[in-house]
Design an enzyme around this catalytic site. Structure first.
Site, PDB file in Angstrom:
ATOM      1  N   GLN A   1     -16.529  -6.505  47.937  1.00 29.45           N
ATOM      2  CA  GLN A   1     -16.463  -5.166  48.523  1.00 29.45           C
ATOM      3  C   GLN A   1     -15.003  -4.744  48.684  1.00 29.45           C
ATOM      4  O   GLN A   1     -14.167  -5.505  49.159  1.00 29.45           O
ATOM      5  CB  GLN A   1     -17.164  -5.137  49.887  1.00 29.45           C
ATOM      6  CG  GLN A   1     -17.231  -3.749  50.508  1.00 29.45           C
ATOM      7  CD  GLN A   1     -18.111  -3.703  51.752  1.00 29.45           C
ATOM      8  OE1 GLN A   1     -18.833  -4.649  52.032  1.00 29.45           O
ATOM      9  NE2 GLN A   1     -18.043  -2.611  52.491  1.00 29.45           N
ATOM     10  N   ASP A   2     -14.719  -3.499  48.259  1.00 30.37           N
ATOM     11  CA  ASP A   2     -13.377  -2.919  48.427  1.00 30.37           C
ATOM     12  C   ASP A   2     -12.284  -3.694  47.679  1.00 30.37           C
ATOM     13  O   ASP A   2     -11.222  -3.981  48.232  1.00 30.37           O
ATOM     14  CB  ASP A   2     -13.015  -2.832  49.917  1.00 30.37           C
ATOM     15  CG  ASP A   2     -13.880  -1.841  50.670  1.00 30.37           C
ATOM     16  OD1 ASP A   2     -14.766  -1.242  50.039  1.00 30.37           O
ATOM     17  OD2 ASP A   2     -13.669  -1.672  51.881  1.00 30.37           O
TER      18      ASP A   2
ATOM     19  N   ARG B   1     -19.998   7.285  45.629  1.00 32.25           N
ATOM     20  CA  ARG B   1     -20.436   7.954  46.855  1.00 32.25           C
ATOM     21  C   ARG B   1     -19.187   8.447  47.575  1.00 32.25           C
ATOM     22  O   ARG B   1     -18.124   7.809  47.494  1.00 32.25           O
ATOM     23  CB  ARG B   1     -21.280   7.049  47.737  1.00 32.25           C
ATOM     24  CG  ARG B   1     -20.594   5.804  48.278  1.00 32.25           C
ATOM     25  CD  ARG B   1     -21.514   5.055  49.214  1.00 32.25           C
ATOM     26  NE  ARG B   1     -20.896   3.837  49.759  1.00 32.25           N
ATOM     27  CZ  ARG B   1     -21.458   3.089  50.709  1.00 32.25           C
ATOM     28  NH1 ARG B   1     -22.639   3.423  51.217  1.00 32.25           N
ATOM     29  NH2 ARG B   1     -20.846   2.010  51.145  1.00 32.25           N
TER      30      ARG B   1
END
Length: 537
Positions: A367-368, A446
Site C-alpha cells: 500500500q502506498d 480513486r
C-alpha cells in the site's frame, strides 16, 4: 585486441602487483586503498577487474608462492594483464629481493611471455612514488634502478609501459609536503577504529589518493588502447560496499554534493548491492543523478503505524524509505523498495522535488508504494511499479511512459490528489497493467482529493481491471470535479462499455505529449536531458 572487443565475451583485466595496487580490508573504517581496488568503479559490466595484487609481494615472491600460476591459467585471448612490482623487490630479505638488472627483469619478462602465450595483452606499470620529501620540499626518488629496469623490459618485449611513477611524482611534488598528506595514510589519533593511535604512512594511499592514481592509469591506458573508451565510465562519486568507491552509503555521497550546485550536475554511481538506509536528498542538493548498476537496491522497512522513538505512529509520510526534496533529480537503474509487507501504508519513495525523472527503476511495496508528493512535475520511463492499494498516489503532475504497473492484490492503482486548476494529474502512456495470480478486482483510480486527474492512453489492461474501471471513493460529490479518462487502451480490461458514467473516452490526444504535459512555465522536457535523449515521447 580489435577482435576481442568485437565479441560479446566479457574482457578481464588481471592485475598483479604489490600493496599499492591491491584490494584492502575495510574493517574499522580503514581508508587505505590500492589504486587497483578503485578500478571496478570506472568500467561497465563488459569489463571485469580481477585484482590479484597482494600486500608485501615482490615479483619473486608472487611467483614462488604460486600466485602467478593461478593467474596465468585463467587468462584468455583478449584479456589484459597489468603488472606493477618494485616496492618490495628492493627489500633485503631472501624471500622478496630481486636484482633490478637481472632477476627483476627476468621475472617481468616471464609474466609478459606467458601472458602473450595465452593470447593476453600485458601492460607494464612503474611503481607509484613514495611521499619522500627532503628538507627543501623536493620529492626524492626511492625506487632507483627498478624504474629504468621496468622501462627496459617494456622496450625489449615491445609492450606498452605506463609510467605511473612519473605521473605520481609530478602530482605529489605539485601538492607539496603538507597537502600531499591528504592522499596518503596519514590518520590523526582517535579518529578511526582501524588505527586508534593514528598513522603516518608515506607509501600507501587513502581513498582520495587511490582514486586519483586510478584516474592517472586510466588516462594513460586509453591513449594506447582507445577501443577501451566505450567501456569506461566517469562519475563524480561512486558508492560501493566493497570499498571500490568514494563512499559506502548513498547518503554519504548525497551529503558530499555541494549545496545548490548550479553550474553542473553531480553524478553518482551506485555499485551493485542492497543498501538498507533511509535516504534523504534535501532541497539544497540540486541537480543530482543516481545511476545504479544491475542489482542496486535501496530498501527500508518503516510503515505508517510503526512507532517512533517517542511512541508515536510514524504516519504515511514518515514511513518512506527515500525522500527526494531537491529539484532536477534523476535516477536510473535503481530499485526503491519498502520491505515491511502488507501492513498498511508503507512508502518506498516520497518524491517532492520539481522536475524529477526516473528511468529503468523499480518501485516495490504494497500500500502506498510511490508517493508523488506536492505539486511538482515527475517523469517515469520504462519503470516497474508494484503494490496493492493506492500504490501510486499524491498531487504531482506525473507521466508514466512505457511502464509496467503490477497489482499484488485487489484494490486501486492510483489515488491522485491533483490540486484544483492543474491541467494534468497522472498520465500513463503505452503502459502495461498486470497483476499477480488470483487478483481479479482492481480499479484504475480513486480520488484522494476532489479534483483528481488520471488518464490512460494506449495502455494494455489485463483482465484484473474491473469493467467499471474507476471508483469515486464513496464521494459522489467528487464525480463533478474529477477527470478520469482513457484513449484507445487494449486488453481484456479495456472494454469501456460498462465504465462508470463519470469517466471519459478521449476523442483525441492532442496536448498529451511528454513535453506538453510537463513543460510548465520553464519548458521542461525530460526527454531532452542527455540521460533520456532519443527515448520515447
Amino acid at each position: 585486441m580489435l577482435s576481442s572487443f568485437q565479441s560479446e565475451r566479457v574482457i578481464t583485466i588481471f592485475m598483479i602487483g604489490d600493496s599499492t595496487m591491491a584490494d584492502k580490508k575495510t574493517d574499522g573504517g580503514n581508508p587505505e586503498r590500492g589504486w587497483g581496488h578503485m578500478w571496478p568503479s570506472f568500467f561497465t559490466a563488459k569489463i571485469k577487474i580481477e585484482n590479484n595484487a597482494q600486500n608485501g609481494r615482490s615479483s619473486k615472491s608472487f611467483i614462488e608462492e604460486g600466485r602467478w600460476q593461478k593467474v596465468v591459467d585463467r587468462i584468455q585471448p583478449g584479456d589484459f594483464l597489468f603488472i606493477q612490482f618494485g616496492h618490495n623487490d628492493s627489500k633485503p630479505d631472501t624471500e622478496r629481493y630481486t636484482d633490478p638488472h637481472t632477476t627483476y627483469k627476468a621475472n617481468l619478462h616471464r609474466f609478459i611471455k606467458e601472458a602473450k602465450e595465452k593470447g593476453g595483452i600485458p601492460v607494464l606499470f612503474t611503481s607509484i612514488v613514495r611521499r619522500n620529501f627532503n628538507e627543501n620540499g623536493l620529492l626524492i626518488d626511492t625506487h632507483g634502478d627498478y624504474l629504468s629496469a621496468a622501462k627496459a623490459v617494456a622496450q625489449e618485449a615491445d609492450i606498452v609501459l605506463i609510467d605511473l611513477n612519473e605521473r605520481t611524482h609530478a602530482w605529489i611534488q605539485a601538492l607539496g609536503p603538507e597537502q600531499s598528506k591528504a592522499m596518503f595514510m596519514w590518520v590523526e589519533p582517535g579518529t578511526l577504529p582501524c588505527c586508534p593511535e593514528g598513522k603516518k604512512d608515506d607509501t600507501h594511499l587513502n581513498i582520495a589518493g587511490a582514486r586519483q592514481v586510478a584516474l592517472f592509469a586510466l588516462e594513460e591506458l586509453v591513449k594506447y588502447y582507445p577501443k577501451l573508451a566505450p567501456f569506461i565510465t566517469h562519475y563524480d562519486f561512486v558508492v560501493a560496499q566493497d570499498g571500490s568507491g568514494d563512499f559506502f552509503t548513498i547518503q554519504e555521497a548525497i551529503n558530499a554534493v555541494p549545496d545548490f550546485r548550479k553550474s553542473g550536475r553531480t553524478t553518482i554511481r551506485i555499485r551493485t548491492g542492497i543498501y538498507k538506509e533511509k535516504l534523504i536528498v534535501p532541497e539544497c542538493k540540486i541537480n543530482v543523478t543516481l545511476i545504479g548498476e544491475e542489482g542496486t537496491v535501496l530498501t527500508y522497512d518503516d510503515y505508517a503505524s510503526k512507532l517512533n522513538r517517542f511512541g508515536e505512529e510514524k504516519s504515511t509520510s514518515g514511513s518512506a524509505g527515500c525522500y527526494i526534496y531537491a529539484p532536477d533529480f534523476i535516477a536510473e537503474n535503481i530499485t526503491f523498495q519498502n520491505t515491511s509487507g502488507p501492513v498498511g501504508q508503507a512508502v518506498a519513495i516520497l518524491v517532492k522535488g520539481d522536475r524529477a525523472a526516473f528511468r529503468h527503476c523499480r518501485f516495490l511495496g504494497f500500500q502506498d508504494t510511490l508517493y508523488t508528493y506536492g505539486t511538482g512535475r515527475q517523469y517515469y520511463e520504462e519503470c516497474y511499479i508494484e503494490g496493492s492499494v493506492d500504490f501510486i498516489f499524491g498531487g504531482a503532475t506525473a507521466v508514466f511512459n512505457h511502464c509496467v504497473i503490477h497489482s499484488l492484490a485487489n484494490g486501486y492503482i492510483t489515488a491522485p490528489s491533483t490540486p484544483e486548476g492543474k491541467k494534468h494529474g497522472y498520465v500513463f502512456l503505452d503502459c502495461r497493467l498486470t497483476a499477480a495470480q488470483g487478483v481479479k478486482k482492481v480499479y484504475l483510480s480513486r480520488p484522494w482529493r476532489p479534483f483528481a486527474k488520471a488518464v490512460f492512453i494506449h495502455c494494455e489492461l489485463d483482465s484484473h481491471i474491473v469493467p467499471e474501471g474507476w471508483h469515486n471513493w464513496n464521494k459522489p460529490e467528487a464525480e463533478k470535479t474529477i477527470f478520469y479518462a482513457e484513449f484507445k487502451n487494449s486488453g481484456k480490461g479495456a472494454d469501456y462499455s460498462r465504465r462508470v458514467r463519470f469517466s471519459k473516452q478521449l476523442k483525441h490526444i492532442k496536448g498529451y505529449s511528454v513535453s506538453e504535459i510537463l513543460g510548465g512555465e520553464d519548458g521542461w522536457n525530460p526527454l531532452a536531458d542527455s540521460i533520456f535523449a532519443g527515448k520515447k515521447n
